[in-house]
Design a protein around this motif. Sequence first.
Motif, PDB file in Angstrom:
ATOM      1  N   ARG A 103       0.841  -1.199   0.000  1.00  0.00           N
ATOM      2  CA  ARG A 103       0.000   0.000   0.000  1.00  0.00           C
ATOM      3  C   ARG A 103       0.874   1.245   0.000  1.00  0.00           C
ATOM      4  NH1 ARG A 103      -3.095  -0.887   5.364  1.00  0.00           N
ATOM      5  NH2 ARG A 103      -3.646   1.296   4.965  1.00  0.00           N
ATOM      6  N   PRO A 104       0.354   2.380  -0.450  1.00  0.00           N
ATOM      7  CA  PRO A 104       1.149   3.614  -0.423  1.00  0.00           C
ATOM      8  C   PRO A 104       1.609   3.952   0.987  1.00  0.00           C
ATOM      9  CG  PRO A 104      -0.825   3.899  -1.763  1.00  0.00           C
ATOM     10  CD  PRO A 104      -0.969   2.576  -1.068  1.00  0.00           C
ATOM     11  N   THR A 106       1.746   6.762   2.597  1.00  0.00           N
ATOM     12  CA  THR A 106       0.837   7.638   3.349  1.00  0.00           C
ATOM     13  C   THR A 106      -0.333   6.861   3.932  1.00  0.00           C
ATOM     14  OG1 THR A 106      -0.257   8.192   1.251  1.00  0.00           O
ATOM     15  CG2 THR A 106       1.431   9.713   2.062  1.00  0.00           C
ATOM     16  N   ASP A 107      -0.828   5.876   3.197  1.00  0.00           N
ATOM     17  CA  ASP A 107      -1.936   5.059   3.706  1.00  0.00           C
ATOM     18  C   ASP A 107      -1.504   4.226   4.899  1.00  0.00           C
ATOM     19  OD1 ASP A 107      -3.392   6.105   1.655  1.00  0.00           O
ATOM     20  OD2 ASP A 107      -3.684   4.228   0.575  1.00  0.00           O
ATOM     21  N   VAL A 108      -0.346   3.590   4.776  1.00  0.00           N
ATOM     22  CA  VAL A 108       0.151   2.738   5.863  1.00  0.00           C
ATOM     23  C   VAL A 108       0.397   3.564   7.121  1.00  0.00           C
ATOM     24  CG1 VAL A 108       2.100   1.330   6.629  1.00  0.00           C
ATOM     25  CG2 VAL A 108       1.120   0.966   4.349  1.00  0.00           C
ATOM     26  N   GLY A 110      -0.911   6.398   7.892  1.00  0.00           N
ATOM     27  CA  GLY A 110      -2.143   6.996   8.390  1.00  0.00           C
ATOM     28  C   GLY A 110      -2.928   6.091   9.306  1.00  0.00           C
ATOM     29  N   ASP A 111      -2.652   4.789   9.227  1.00  0.00           N
ATOM     30  CA  ASP A 111      -3.389   3.825  10.054  1.00  0.00           C
ATOM     31  C   ASP A 111      -2.641   3.421  11.316  1.00  0.00           C
ATOM     32  OD1 ASP A 111      -5.461   3.798   8.229  1.00  0.00           O
ATOM     33  OD2 ASP A 111      -4.712   2.049   7.137  1.00  0.00           O
ATOM     34  N   PRO A 171       0.383  -4.585   7.258  1.00  0.00           N
ATOM     35  CA  PRO A 171       0.556  -3.589   6.199  1.00  0.00           C
ATOM     36  C   PRO A 171       2.015  -3.488   5.756  1.00  0.00           C
ATOM     37  CG  PRO A 171      -0.792  -2.722   7.979  1.00  0.00           C
ATOM     38  CD  PRO A 171      -0.198  -3.993   8.479  1.00  0.00           C
ATOM     39  N   SER A 173       4.556  -1.333   2.871  1.00  0.00           N
ATOM     40  CA  SER A 173       4.721  -0.306   1.844  1.00  0.00           C
ATOM     41  C   SER A 173       6.081  -0.497   1.193  1.00  0.00           C
ATOM     42  CB  SER A 173       4.617   1.094   2.452  1.00  0.00           C
ATOM     43  OG  SER A 173       4.789   2.086   1.450  1.00  0.00           O
TER      44      SER A 173
END
Length: 267
Positions: A103-104, A106-108, A110-111, A171, A173
């Motif tokens: 995953r990008p 920023t997504d990783v 952000g969680d 997750p 990245s």
Amino acid sequence: MLTNPRSDRVKAVRALSRRSVRARTGDFLAEGPQAVREAVAFRPDLVRDVYVTPEAAQRHADIVEDARSADLWVNEVTPEVLAAMCDTESPQGIAAVCRAVDRPLTDVLGDLPSDALVCVLTNVRDPGNAGTVIRGADAAGADAVIVSDASVDIYNSKVVRSTVGSLWHLPISVGATVPEILAALRSRGVRLLAADGAGTTLLHDADLSGAHAWVMGNEAWGLPVEVRQECDDVVRVPIHGHAESLNLAMAATICLYASAEVRRTSR
């Protein structure tokens, strides 16, 4: 049943052994019962096709049943066809074509929870080491693994096998540069701990509270000076015997478990 080892479909699956093809298609091959079992159980949405020999279909009936229950395509193939698809010398009777799991960044990030535990691979080149670190991070309960653009492709078949299914558990990245990764983590309040033999702080003296990331370097030369300088602390695992050093994956797992224990006792 697929019986022709020279068919177009077999060639297309075999082509996934090349990084250029994986990058173009966004697919990779997961070989062996453990990898396929975990992919089907945890991320069936990322499984395109399952290929299994008749003998393996009986031996791993649970995997086949779960795959069919998830409405996945299960294709019976001869052992010769499976051997032509895989790049291992002795395929274990089952494989699956899967979509990329990463995953990008920023997504990783952000969680991440407030006490996040992250593992960063900066220049890890050995597939077995990379896969084993991902497995260790999963076992230690890490919240994410971030793999830099200078590291080995995590969809390399040796990496996938070495994760023993952990690739689908947490997750991940890939692709960002090391400066981008460190800056993004710092902007989210994640402290950076460089794991390196040059460290002056011993592991048992390190501050492992709160959100932090272990930054791991290359197997041969460790972390460059500029990366160590960007981190909040440089930590080394003490060597009590006569061993010159620890294997990268071993050191990473020790550091991650030390963090996991502090997190466990503070929650």
